[in-house]
Design an enzyme around this catalytic site. Structure first.
Site, mmCIF file in Angstrom:
data_model
loop_
_atom_site.group_PDB
_atom_site.id
_atom_site.type_symbol
_atom_site.label_atom_id
_atom_site.label_comp_id
_atom_site.label_asym_id
_atom_site.label_seq_id
_atom_site.Cartn_x
_atom_site.Cartn_y
_atom_site.Cartn_z
ATOM 1 N N HIS A 1 -1.707 4.175 -3.338
ATOM 2 C CA HIS A 1 -1.161 4.570 -2.022
ATOM 3 C C HIS A 1 -1.293 3.405 -1.020
ATOM 4 C CE1 HIS A 1 -0.694 6.828 1.667
ATOM 5 N NE2 HIS A 1 -0.741 8.006 1.074
ATOM 6 N N GLU B 1 4.358 3.073 -1.865
ATOM 7 C CA GLU B 1 3.381 3.469 -2.876
ATOM 8 C C GLU B 1 3.989 3.438 -4.277
ATOM 9 O OE1 GLU B 1 1.766 7.291 -1.624
ATOM 10 O OE2 GLU B 1 2.388 6.843 0.411
#
Ligand code: BG6
Length: 301
Positions: free
Chosen positions: A169, A272
């Site tokens: 992330h 991400e």
């Protein structure tokens, strides 16, 4: 975790050492002629990464808490074994448990070309099995040089097949979100979480002008974050991932988060590398999956 013991076993000269980082969290410090980086062992979380001569490529909120069990806001949280909300139990932690657990160090290396490598490991225990019943080993390997490589490797040690989703992330630092264009996703279909999961298609390079929360499907392409303000371009390449998530909470959602400054949404964007939506990973006993992202900086043309 005793830092003294860890340093004795794993430190590499003055280039890779373990210290008490913010909030006292055990943190690896990597620093040599190629780059510097910090990695919190909680979550195997890359917090900063600076190739030589550049500022930090990763964004970190000034309000991030550094507390046991609380995910750090910024850097590269590891979302696993599920991405976003648990598919059928919303009382379980968002983005799984990997980002909140203390990982152990399994190896450190200085590669022949001077890159520094830190490998961390997480295995199931009674607590993880309460949230997710399977036996697994996860390794997170960070390789810091003029590029940053982050690899999540999952091994199924159970007697049954399991499925998982996840994400590296990554939060990137930008001069101002108004100066930024993201290329590489043109032509890809995406789930637009902001408009109630509508399915849409990306036509053009992406400029972010409001809350953005998108799951791009069936894409393995590199993404470029082109930042006119800093005349810099960040390249995000990946392997073992067919999903790319782009997130910026914008003003209202940022203000609602305790660990996110009200105006900080202007200086970040998440791109991400993920396995999510229809890109679920199914592993039979003994099987492994690797997902990797490589982050580098280029000077904009
Ligand atoms: C993104 C999701 O990956 O992470 C968003 O797509 C979510 O929906 C964001 O809000 C941040 O999640 P968290 O749990 O770290 O606040």
């Amino acid at each position: 975790m005793k830092l003294e013991t860890v340093n004795r076993q794993f430190a590499i000269d003055k280039q890779l050492t373990f210290v008490a980082g913010p909030g006292g969290l055990p943190t690896a410090q990597l620093k040599n002629r190629l780059a510097s980086a910090t990695v919190a062992l909680q979550g195997a979380h890359v917090v900063t990464y600076q190739p030589q001569g550049e500022s930090n490529l990763l964004w970190l909120s000034k309000l991030s808490q550094f507390k046991p069990g609380k995910a750090i806001r910024g850097g590269i949280p590891i979302c696993w074994p599920w991405f976003a909300n648990h598919p059928d139990d919303s009382s379980k932690p968002a983005h799984g448990f990997a980002r909140n657990r203390l990982w152990e160090i399994s190896a450190t290396r200085r590669l022949p070309d001077d890159r520094l490598q830190l490998e961390m490991k997480l295995e199931d225990d009674a607590k993880t099995r309460q949230l997710w019943p399977w036996r697994f080993t996860a390794w997170l390997t960070v390789t810091a040089g003029s590029e940053l490589e982050v690899e999540l490797r999952i091994s199924n040690r159970d007697e049954k097949t399991f499925s998982c989703s996840g994400a590296l992330h990554s939060y990137f630092s930008v001069s101002d979100i108004g100066n930024v264009t993201i290329t590489g996703l043109e032509g890809a279909g995406y789930i637009d979480k902001v408009s109630g999961d509508q399915l849409r298609q990306q036509q053009e390079p992406l400029a972010i002008t409001g809350e953005t929360d998108r799951i791009y499907l069936n894409t393995s392409a590199d993404c470029l974050i082109e930042d006119q303000g800093w005349n810099r371009c960040i390249r995000i390449a990946k392997q073992g991932s067919r999903t790319t998530v782009v997130w910026n909470p914008w003003q209202e959602k940022a203000a609602a988060m305790a660990d996110f400054g009200n105006d900080e949404y202007r200086n970040m964007v998440c791109v991400e590398t993920a396995n999510a939506a229809d890109d679920l990973i199914t592993l039979a006993p003994g099987e492994e999956h690797r997902m990797q992202t490589t982050i580098s900086v280029e000077t904009a043309d």
